[in-house]
Design a protein around this motif. Structure first.
Motif, short mmCIF file in Angstrom:
data_model
loop_
_atom_site.label_atom_id
_atom_site.label_comp_id
_atom_site.label_asym_id
_atom_site.label_seq_id
_atom_site.Cartn_x
_atom_site.Cartn_y
_atom_site.Cartn_z
N ILE A 77 49.41 -26.69 73.56
CA ILE A 77 50.57 -27.05 72.73
C ILE A 77 50.37 -28.36 72.17
O ILE A 77 50.13 -29.41 72.83
N GLU A 78 50.55 -28.47 71.02
CA GLU A 78 50.54 -29.75 69.94
C GLU A 78 51.58 -29.88 68.98
O GLU A 78 51.95 -29.09 68.33
N ASP A 79 51.96 -31.24 69.03
CA ASP A 79 52.80 -31.64 68.14
C ASP A 79 52.28 -32.80 67.37
O ASP A 79 51.24 -33.67 67.95
N ILE A 89 42.13 -35.14 59.06
CA ILE A 89 42.69 -34.51 60.27
C ILE A 89 42.32 -35.22 61.42
O ILE A 89 43.40 -35.13 62.61
N HIS A 90 41.26 -36.01 61.67
CA HIS A 90 41.27 -36.88 62.89
C HIS A 90 40.79 -38.07 62.31
O HIS A 90 39.99 -38.51 61.62
N GLU A 91 41.73 -39.06 62.64
CA GLU A 91 41.47 -40.39 62.32
C GLU A 91 42.19 -41.26 63.58
O GLU A 91 42.66 -40.68 64.39
N SER A 102 49.14 -32.17 58.52
CA SER A 102 49.83 -31.72 59.67
C SER A 102 48.73 -31.07 60.89
O SER A 102 48.07 -30.60 60.19
N ASP A 103 49.38 -31.24 62.00
CA ASP A 103 48.57 -30.45 62.97
C ASP A 103 49.55 -30.02 63.96
O ASP A 103 50.35 -30.92 64.71
N MET A 104 49.48 -28.64 64.36
CA MET A 104 50.31 -28.15 65.16
C MET A 104 49.54 -26.99 65.90
O MET A 104 48.92 -26.28 65.35
N GLY A 140 44.92 -36.38 72.23
CA GLY A 140 45.20 -36.20 70.78
C GLY A 140 44.38 -37.26 69.89
O GLY A 140 43.37 -37.74 70.16
N HIS A 141 44.94 -37.40 68.65
CA HIS A 141 44.27 -38.55 67.50
C HIS A 141 45.39 -38.53 66.78
O HIS A 141 46.21 -37.97 66.59
N GLY A 142 44.93 -39.61 65.88
CA GLY A 142 45.58 -40.02 64.58
C GLY A 142 45.52 -38.89 63.62
O GLY A 142 44.45 -38.34 63.59
N VAL A 168 50.19 -39.44 65.57
CA VAL A 168 49.37 -39.13 66.48
C VAL A 168 49.71 -37.79 66.78
O VAL A 168 50.97 -37.36 66.85
N THR A 169 48.83 -37.11 67.47
CA THR A 169 49.09 -35.83 68.12
C THR A 169 49.19 -35.78 69.64
O THR A 169 48.48 -36.81 70.28
N VAL A 170 49.91 -35.05 70.15
CA VAL A 170 50.04 -34.96 71.71
C VAL A 170 49.64 -33.40 71.90
O VAL A 170 50.56 -32.47 71.44
N GLU A 171 48.20 -33.10 72.40
CA GLU A 171 47.88 -31.50 72.67
C GLU A 171 47.09 -31.45 73.60
O GLU A 171 46.11 -30.84 73.70
N PRO A 172 47.91 -31.53 75.02
CA PRO A 172 47.19 -30.99 76.04
C PRO A 172 46.97 -29.63 76.26
O PRO A 172 47.54 -28.83 75.53
MN MN Z 1 44.97 -32.24 66.65
#
Ligand code: MN
Ligand code: GLY
Ligand code: MN
Length: 390
Positions: free
Chosen positions: A367-369, A331-333, A259-261, A324-326, A351-355
């Protein structure tokens, strides 16, 4: 059940259904049949990327090579993994589909070459093999020509099945709970207690383990004050103080899936001045990006939604990374969520969204989810609230 400050209440101990990888070898064979290369089409693939071996067979050992031909598959590894390999192939439902060779290097190479002998050209995973490994494979597989392949298995991994999503959801819930557990440390820092970035990162990682993580998902980032303006700062000995922005970017690994947050806190009260605007703009950008994630949408369009909001506030130049990324076994795909990315989101993609906006000497906010694409939109896997006061 786990109920900690700020974190959603989720049962982190409920058993998950076993992960079955049956059917993935057939999908790989179909993908190989369609692969476009400059040279001859590969009729077999030598899989050396550990996450790809795991995805195809369930095997998690640190050493091993899988060769997949049109009608055979062989996993070669050494004696340390004799028991583990057969147990994991069995648990993954592929013991009948994958032969095992357990032995020294020479025995492994002989078995791999024998299995590949039915193929014409053989593919190597170009993103994983080193220059010297190519020469070794040329000798081992001679006289078959070798072909560089790119992301054949990785492309198949982009869409997750329900078992994979369940594991990532668990990893995310563990991370949520862990952050809730250690949040009082930030309250303490607001009150003047000595808390370094490094100590907070260590406490967070310990809490993830306590809540059931097998590992962290990547090197935890805790960046306070001026350090928060460095998007990938390493936690150090800086003491977190009242008034600091603190970027906390972290994740858990559960049964191989990550996970990535990221949450950015302002210590001791709401941010003021320019930082208050940065917090508001990044929050608005991130919500807009999350709302844009849906099946059929190009990932570049998700990036644009986030980037346009930040550019409109005048900070386009201060958002210097992709949106973001898959996420999955790595962790990064794929897919990348960046400017101009053309990948189309499909149900099951995570995917993540992390602007973020980073102002040197002032501070940064990200902020990332982590989200899974559904049939109609998306569902967040990371659920820790974004407005918890500390
Ligand atoms: Mn990330
Ligand atoms: N820190 C890793 C990431 O958020 O992508
Ligand atoms: Mn992150």
């Amino acid at each position: 059940m786990t109920g900690t400050v700020g974190a959603p209440v989720v049962d982190l101990t409920a058993p998950l259904a076993p992960l079955s990888v049956a059917g993935r070898l057939a999908r790989l064979r179909a993908a190989l049949a369609a692969v476009g290369t400059e040279g001859p089409r590969p009729e077999a693939l030598v899989v050396t990327t550990p996450a790809n071996i795991r995805w195809l067979t369930g095997f998690t050992g640190s050493a091993g090579v899988l060769v997949v031909t049109e009608d055979h598959a062989l996993l070669a590894t050494d004696g340390r993994y004799r028991t583990q390999a057969s147990e994991q192939l069995g648990a993954a439902g592929v013991e009948a589909d994958v032969d095992l060779c357990i032995g020294g290097v020479a025995a492994q190479r002989e078995a791999l070459a024998a299995t590949a002998s039915s193929a014409g050209a053989v593919g190597l995973e170009a993103g994983d093999v080193t220059w010297s490994a190519v020469h070794t494979w040329e000798e081992v597989l001679a006289p078959r020509p070798l072909v560089a392949t790119h992301g054949v298995v990785e492309d198949l991994r982009v869409v997750k099945d329900a078992g994979e999503v369940a594991r990532m959801e668990r990893a995310a819930a563990i991370a949520d709970a862990a952050l809730g557990t250690v949040l009082p440390l930030l309250h303490g820092a607001a009150g003047g207690a000595a808390l370094t970035e490094s100590a907070f990162a260590a406490a967070l990682e310990h809490a993830m383990r306590t809540h059931g993580a097998e590992d962290r998902a990547f090197e935890t980032i805790v960046a306070s004050g001026e350090n928060s303006a460095k998007p990938h700062a390493r936690p150090g000995q800086r003491v977190i103080r009242a008034g600091d922005p603190v970027v906390v970017d972290f994740g858990a690994t559960f049964d191989g899936y990550r996970s990535d947050m990221t949450r950015t806190f302002c210590i001791g009260g709401a941010p003021t001045g320019e930082l208050a605007t940065v917090f508001a703009v990044v929050a608005e950008s991130q919500v807009a990006g999350v709302e844009a994630v849906a099946p059929g949408v190009a990932t570049g369009d998700v990036d644009k939604v986030c980037r346009d909001r930040i550019a409109a506030a005048g900070w386009g130049e201060r958002f210097e990374h992709g949106t973001g990324h898959g996420v999955g076994l790595d962790i990064h795909e794929g897919p990348a969520v960046g400017a101009g990315s053309t990948a189309i989101l499909q149900p099951g993609t995570v995917v993540t969204v992390e602007p973020g906006v980073y102002l040197p000497a002032v501070g940064g906010v990200r902020i990332e989810d982590t989200l899974v694409v559904t049939d109609t939109g998306s569902r967040p896997l990371t659920r820790f609230p974004k407005d918890v006061p500390v």
